[in-house]
Design a protein around this motif. Structure first.
Motif, short mmCIF file in Angstrom:
data_model
loop_
_atom_site.label_atom_id
_atom_site.label_comp_id
_atom_site.label_asym_id
_atom_site.label_seq_id
_atom_site.Cartn_x
_atom_site.Cartn_y
_atom_site.Cartn_z
N SER A 1 -1.02 -1.10 -8.85
CA SER A 1 -0.27 -2.22 -9.15
C SER A 1 -1.01 -3.52 -8.61
N LYS A 2 -0.57 -4.75 -9.32
CA LYS A 2 -0.94 -5.99 -9.03
C LYS A 2 -0.30 -6.51 -7.61
N SER A 3 0.65 -5.59 -7.25
CA SER A 3 1.42 -6.30 -6.00
C SER A 3 0.56 -5.51 -4.82
N GLU A 4 -0.06 -6.23 -3.97
CA GLU A 4 -0.60 -5.44 -2.75
C GLU A 4 0.24 -5.04 -1.77
N GLN A 5 1.52 -5.44 -1.74
CA GLN A 5 2.43 -4.99 -1.00
C GLN A 5 3.10 -3.59 -1.25
N LYS A 6 2.95 -3.35 -2.51
CA LYS A 6 3.71 -2.21 -3.12
C LYS A 6 2.49 -1.07 -3.14
N ASN A 7 1.37 -1.70 -3.25
CA ASN A 7 0.42 -0.60 -2.94
C ASN A 7 0.01 0.07 -1.74
N GLU A 8 0.36 -1.03 -0.52
CA GLU A 8 0.19 -0.77 0.79
C GLU A 8 1.49 0.16 0.95
N LEU A 9 2.77 -0.01 0.64
CA LEU A 9 3.77 0.79 0.70
C LEU A 9 3.61 2.10 0.13
N HIS A 10 2.87 2.41 -1.02
CA HIS A 10 2.57 3.57 -1.41
C HIS A 10 1.47 4.37 -0.66
N GLN A 11 0.64 3.68 -0.21
CA GLN A 11 -0.51 4.37 0.59
C GLN A 11 0.30 4.94 1.98
N LEU A 12 1.16 4.16 2.59
CA LEU A 12 1.70 4.35 3.93
C LEU A 12 2.64 5.46 3.68
N TRP A 13 3.58 5.27 2.56
CA TRP A 13 4.65 6.18 2.54
C TRP A 13 4.47 7.74 1.70
N PHE A 14 3.65 7.41 0.68
CA PHE A 14 3.39 8.49 -0.23
C PHE A 14 2.16 9.22 0.28
N VAL A 15 1.13 8.54 0.57
CA VAL A 15 -0.10 9.27 0.90
C VAL A 15 -0.15 9.70 2.15
N GLU A 16 -0.11 8.94 3.42
CA GLU A 16 0.04 8.97 4.79
C GLU A 16 1.16 9.83 5.29
N THR A 17 2.28 9.53 5.04
CA THR A 17 3.42 10.04 5.55
C THR A 17 3.85 11.30 4.59
N TYR A 18 4.35 11.07 3.31
CA TYR A 18 4.47 12.25 2.61
C TYR A 18 3.54 13.33 2.34
N SER A 19 2.33 13.16 1.94
CA SER A 19 1.23 14.06 1.38
C SER A 19 0.68 14.57 2.60
N ASN A 20 0.08 13.70 3.31
CA ASN A 20 -0.63 14.22 4.60
C ASN A 20 0.18 14.80 5.56
N GLY A 21 1.56 14.41 5.60
CA GLY A 21 2.50 14.77 6.74
C GLY A 21 3.19 16.00 6.17
N LYS A 22 2.93 16.62 5.07
CA LYS A 22 3.81 17.60 4.38
C LYS A 22 3.83 18.96 5.18
N GLN A 23 2.58 19.40 5.23
CA GLN A 23 2.39 20.85 6.01
C GLN A 23 3.08 20.82 7.38
N ARG A 24 2.83 19.60 8.07
CA ARG A 24 3.47 19.53 9.56
C ARG A 24 5.15 19.59 9.60
N ARG A 25 5.60 18.92 8.46
CA ARG A 25 7.04 18.66 8.33
C ARG A 25 7.56 20.06 8.10
N GLN A 26 6.86 20.70 6.98
CA GLN A 26 7.53 22.03 6.52
C GLN A 26 7.27 23.12 7.51
N ASP A 27 6.24 23.05 8.28
CA ASP A 27 6.35 23.92 9.37
C ASP A 27 7.31 24.07 10.50
N VAL A 28 7.64 22.64 10.71
CA VAL A 28 8.70 22.28 11.68
C VAL A 28 9.88 22.77 11.17
N ILE A 29 10.09 22.42 9.99
CA ILE A 29 11.65 22.68 9.16
C ILE A 29 11.65 24.27 9.12
#
Length: 282
Positions: free
Chosen positions: A49-77
């Motif tokens: 996106s041309k919005s750096e703020q939205k790109n940073e939110l995507h990186q933090l929430w989708f990449v770092e939190t959702y994708s990278n944290g998925k295995q850990r979350r699902q193991d705990v669940i």
């Protein structure tokens, strides 16, 4: 009961819906730059996106939190569910999912009191309580829930800006982050094969929803929701109460919402849910 297991797994040729499938027509409504067309839509949505703020939110929430944290979350669940004898599959009762922080402890206790008043205490067995903070988790455990997940164990809550304090107004404070996580855990449960009831913490049960789901709801229907009688971008589905079957379509549906989790953070979960619910691929 009808065998719906053949709908659970996605065929190999069923690819991910592309950006060009109408998505580009709704960029402005979703808060993205609107000067992109069908052929360059990907250049207007995160992470491009041309919005750096939205790109940073995507990186933090989708990449770092959702994708990278998925295995850990699902193991705990999975450990919580297995420890309480809650198994995946359509022959099992759905998981009841809700998320709250300690600032809304009064709403959580109101729901718990309703379970006791209406002789529905047995529903605690299937309830996965996602607590934003240790105080909320302790309250859930003291209230008789064995499946209580502290988000601090699976994500960097401080980095995400989520606090234990009640929002001062609808949509303010940690509200959007909390509902984004509620959708994230729903996505995990659906991917793990669990039919799920997702409910906001201000809901009260007067009767057993699992009995109704078991006996009355057509197993071929993928999603049932509370109805919000509105026809704008936040309707008609109300995400305050959602019943979702785990199958190929709902796994893809939730994965698509997660890839565009920035829509939840920029608007709210209900707008994201309804947008993809109406999108032609679904």
């Amino acid at each position: 009961m009808m065998d719906v297991s053949k709908f659970d797994e996605c065929p190999e040729h069923f690819g991910k819906a592309g950006c060009a499938v109408e998505f580009w027509q709704h960029l402005e409504r979703l808060g993205y730059p609107s000067d992109c067309g069908q052929n360059d839509c990907d250049q207007c949505i995160p992470p491009n996106s041309k919005s750096e703020q939205k790109n940073e939110l995507h990186q933090l929430w989708f990449v770092e939190t959702y994708s990278n944290g998925k295995q850990r979350r699902q193991d705990v669940i999975r450990e919580l569910l297995d420890g309480n004898g809650v198994k995946p599959g359509h022959d099992e009762d759905p998981v009841i999912l809700t998320v709250f922080n300690y600032g809304f402890a009064h709403l959580f206790l109101n729901w718990v009191c309703g379970l006791h008043r209406n002789e529905l205490v047995h529903l605690k067995r299937n309830s996965l309580i996602v607590a934003v903070d240790p105080e909320a988790k302790e309250l859930a455990i003291k209230s008789g829930f064995k499946m209580a997940l502290d988000l601090n164990d699976v994500a960097d809550i401080d980095k995400l800006g989520i606090t234990p304090h009640a929002a001062k107004a609808f949509g303010a404070g940690s509200f959007k982050g909390i509902v984004a996580f509620q959708m994230m855990i729903l996505s995990d449960l659906i991917e793990m094969g669990h039919d799920t009831v997702m409910m906001d913490i201000d809901v009260v049960f007067s009767n057993d929803p699992l009995q109704y789901i078991r006996n009355e709801l057509n197993p071929l229907i993928d999603v049932w929701t509370q109805i919000g009688p509105r026809w704008d971008s936040a309707g008609p589905a109300n995400t305050g109460f959602v019943v979702m079957r785990s199958n190929c379509k709902t796994k893809l549906f939730m994965a698509e919402i997660m890839e565009h989790i920035v829509i939840i953070l920029a608007h709210n979960d209900q707008k994201a849910f309804n947008f993809f619910l109406h999108w032609k691929p679904f």
